[in-house]
Design an enzyme around this catalytic site. Structure first.
Site, PDB file in Angstrom:
ATOM      1  N   CYS A   1      38.227  46.518  34.903  1.00 40.91           N
ATOM      2  CA  CYS A   1      39.452  45.814  35.265  1.00 40.91           C
ATOM      3  C   CYS A   1      39.265  44.304  35.139  1.00 40.91           C
ATOM      4  O   CYS A   1      39.217  43.790  34.017  1.00 40.91           O
ATOM      5  CB  CYS A   1      39.966  46.251  36.627  1.00 40.91           C
ATOM      6  SG  CYS A   1      41.696  45.761  36.907  1.00 40.91           S
TER       7      CYS A   1
ATOM      8  N   HIS B   1      40.259  51.819  36.368  1.00 41.26           N
ATOM      9  CA  HIS B   1      39.308  51.911  37.486  1.00 41.26           C
ATOM     10  C   HIS B   1      38.658  53.284  37.537  1.00 41.26           C
ATOM     11  O   HIS B   1      39.142  54.186  38.219  1.00 41.26           O
ATOM     12  CB  HIS B   1      40.025  51.643  38.815  1.00 41.26           C
ATOM     13  CG  HIS B   1      40.350  50.216  39.026  1.00 41.26           C
ATOM     14  ND1 HIS B   1      39.442  49.311  39.518  1.00 41.26           N
ATOM     15  CD2 HIS B   1      41.482  49.520  38.767  1.00 41.26           C
ATOM     16  CE1 HIS B   1      40.001  48.118  39.580  1.00 41.26           C
ATOM     17  NE2 HIS B   1      41.240  48.221  39.126  1.00 41.26           N
TER      18      HIS B   1
ATOM     19  N   GLU C   1      36.028  54.055  39.084  1.00 44.06           N
ATOM     20  CA  GLU C   1      35.363  54.227  40.382  1.00 44.06           C
ATOM     21  C   GLU C   1      36.311  54.680  41.497  1.00 44.06           C
ATOM     22  O   GLU C   1      35.882  54.869  42.634  1.00 44.06           O
ATOM     23  CB  GLU C   1      34.700  52.898  40.786  1.00 44.06           C
ATOM     24  CG  GLU C   1      35.631  51.849  41.359  1.00 44.06           C
ATOM     25  CD  GLU C   1      36.529  51.092  40.389  1.00 44.06           C
ATOM     26  OE1 GLU C   1      37.177  50.132  40.839  1.00 44.06           O
ATOM     27  OE2 GLU C   1      36.614  51.455  39.200  1.00 44.06           O
TER      28      GLU C   1
END
Length: 157
Positions: A4, A95, A97
């Site tokens: 990001c 993202h 994660e």
């Protein structure tokens, strides 16, 4: 690996462009992506693994407007570049994660999104989102063991 904002910073540092206040609008929640021919024909096991993803999770108002000159554009959404490879730098606008608690916290603090809609999308695609995260985590783990701990970049592959 730039995720990001990290991908945005890498894009600018390497000659690309970031659009602040993303002119095509923000991307929040599960977003479909398409992989380019460069990604689909790539030899690297990580890139091949990533191309199985059909959706990613996003939460950004600024966006990569143009991948760095000379990089390989790997993935796009309907709005913006989503992944690029520039030498040993892999940038992803999304993202990998993300977890449900993090997604909920981000959306609850964002007045412009429908938290329950975003979480429903996350739940519907949780296995695929987790698989993308796992592929990147394994690559990062292998890379750090190859780097010798000196902070040098580790090439893909």
């Amino acid at each position: 690996l730039g995720v990001c904002l990290g991908a945005q910073l890498a894009a600018v540092a390497l000659g690309g462009r970031v659009s602040t206040g993303a002119p095509l609008g923000p991307e929040c929640g599960v977003t479909p992506i398409s992989w380019t021919g460069d990604a689909l024909s790539h030899e690297d096991p990580l890139i091949r693994s990533l191309t199985r993803a059909r959706v990613v999770f996003e939460d950004h108002g600024d966006a990569i407007g143009e991948a760095p000159r000379g990089s390989q554009l790997l993935a796009v959404s309907e709005k913006y570049p989503q992944a690029f490879l520039a030498g040993s730098v892999l940038g992803v606008q999304f993202h990998p994660e993300i977890t449900e608690p993090i997604a909920r916290r981000w959306q609850e603090s964002n007045e412009g999104t429908d938290t329950e809609r975003v979480i429903a999308g996350y739940r519907a695609h949780e296995a695929e989102l987790a698989s993308t995260c796992e592929a990147l985590a394994q690559w990062a783990e292998q890379g750090s063991s190859r780097s010798g701990g000196d902070g040098s970049t580790v090439p893909l592959g």
